[in-house]
Design a protein around this motif. Structure first.
Motif, PDB file in Angstrom:
ATOM      1  N   ALA A 136       3.861  12.320  -6.716  1.00 57.85           N
ATOM      2  CA  ALA A 136       3.083  11.196  -6.185  1.00 57.85           C
ATOM      3  C   ALA A 136       1.593  11.287  -6.519  1.00 57.85           C
ATOM      4  CB  ALA A 136       3.304  11.061  -4.684  1.00 57.85           C
ATOM      5  N   ARG A 144      -0.189   8.348  -8.629  1.00 55.44           N
ATOM      6  CA  ARG A 144      -1.319   7.576  -8.095  1.00 55.44           C
ATOM      7  C   ARG A 144      -2.505   7.626  -9.051  1.00 55.44           C
ATOM      8  NH1 ARG A 144       0.456   9.898  -3.193  1.00 55.44           N
ATOM      9  NH2 ARG A 144      -1.141  11.519  -3.301  1.00 55.44           N
ATOM     10  N   GLU A 154       2.115   1.860  -3.465  1.00 61.56           N
ATOM     11  CA  GLU A 154       1.052   2.415  -4.306  1.00 61.56           C
ATOM     12  C   GLU A 154       0.910   3.923  -4.111  1.00 61.56           C
ATOM     13  OE1 GLU A 154      -0.928   1.181  -6.798  1.00 61.56           O
ATOM     14  OE2 GLU A 154       0.490  -0.473  -6.669  1.00 61.56           O
ATOM     15  N   GLN A 155       1.303   4.422  -2.965  1.00 67.18           N
ATOM     16  CA  GLN A 155       1.185   5.846  -2.660  1.00 67.18           C
ATOM     17  C   GLN A 155       2.399   6.655  -3.121  1.00 67.18           C
ATOM     18  OE1 GLN A 155      -1.712   7.087  -1.452  1.00 67.18           O
ATOM     19  NE2 GLN A 155      -2.374   4.981  -1.718  1.00 67.18           N
ATOM     20  N   ASP A 184       0.833  -1.196   0.000  1.00 67.46           N
ATOM     21  CA  ASP A 184       0.000   0.000   0.000  1.00 67.46           C
ATOM     22  C   ASP A 184       0.872   1.253   0.000  1.00 67.46           C
ATOM     23  OD1 ASP A 184      -2.533   1.230  -0.041  1.00 67.46           O
ATOM     24  OD2 ASP A 184      -2.328   1.700   2.098  1.00 67.46           O
ATOM     25  N   ASP A 185       1.996   1.216   0.741  1.00 71.56           N
ATOM     26  CA  ASP A 185       2.931   2.341   0.747  1.00 71.56           C
ATOM     27  C   ASP A 185       3.502   2.579  -0.642  1.00 71.56           C
ATOM     28  OD1 ASP A 185       2.550   2.711   3.454  1.00 71.56           O
ATOM     29  OD2 ASP A 185       4.353   1.614   4.035  1.00 71.56           O
TER      30      ASP A 185
END
Length: 145
Positions: free
Chosen positions: A110, A114, A6-7, A3-4
């Motif tokens: 970022a 995303r 993906e961010q 998840d990190d």
């Protein structure tokens, strides 16, 4: 962790050579400013030296001398850089030189990254144009009647 990732924004690296092992430290406050303003996040920063015999070694911050205060960079290590990366960077250096290897996240990009991932887009090419090449191209354009 996924998840990190993906961010995250895009991650780049630089190898900056200091011929003759002459590191003035002039750029380091600017690097810290980029971090402080949230433009980049340093993932790894390693300093290396290539001796006259061609051997390459990683340096501790304390090995770089007292002229440059690098304590602000202590602990800037995610573990991404390995010995093979250090050896490869060393191949690009001239003997009797030192270098900094910097791996950083482009935090500013970022949100865009995303959005692109969410839409299913994927990066298929990336690159940099050296300033010298850009200036040479502009000079050619100006010289063309």
């Amino acid at each position: 962790m996924s998840d990190d990732v993906e961010q995250m924004g895009p991650v780049d690296y630089l190898v900056v050579e200091f011929p003759g092992n002459r590191m003035t430290g002039e750029g380091f406050p600017l690097l810290v400013d980029l971090v402080d303003r949230g433009i980049i996040r340093i993932l790894d920063l390693v300093f290396i030296r290539k001796d006259s015999d061609g051997s390459v070694a990683a340096l501790e911050l304390t090995d770089l001398g007292d002229e440059v205060d690098l304590t602000v960079f202590e602990g800037a290590s995610s573990g991404l850089l390995g010995q093979d990366d250090i050896d490869e960077a060393g191949n690009a250096l001239e003997p009797n030189s030192s270098a900094g290897i910097l791996v950083y996240e482009n935090v500013w990009a970022a949100p865009f990254a995303r959005a692109m991932r969410r839409s299913g887009a994927q990066l298929v090419a990336s690159g940099r144009i050296p300033v010298q090449d850009l200036l040479a191209s502009l000079d050619m354009v100006e010289a063309t009647p």
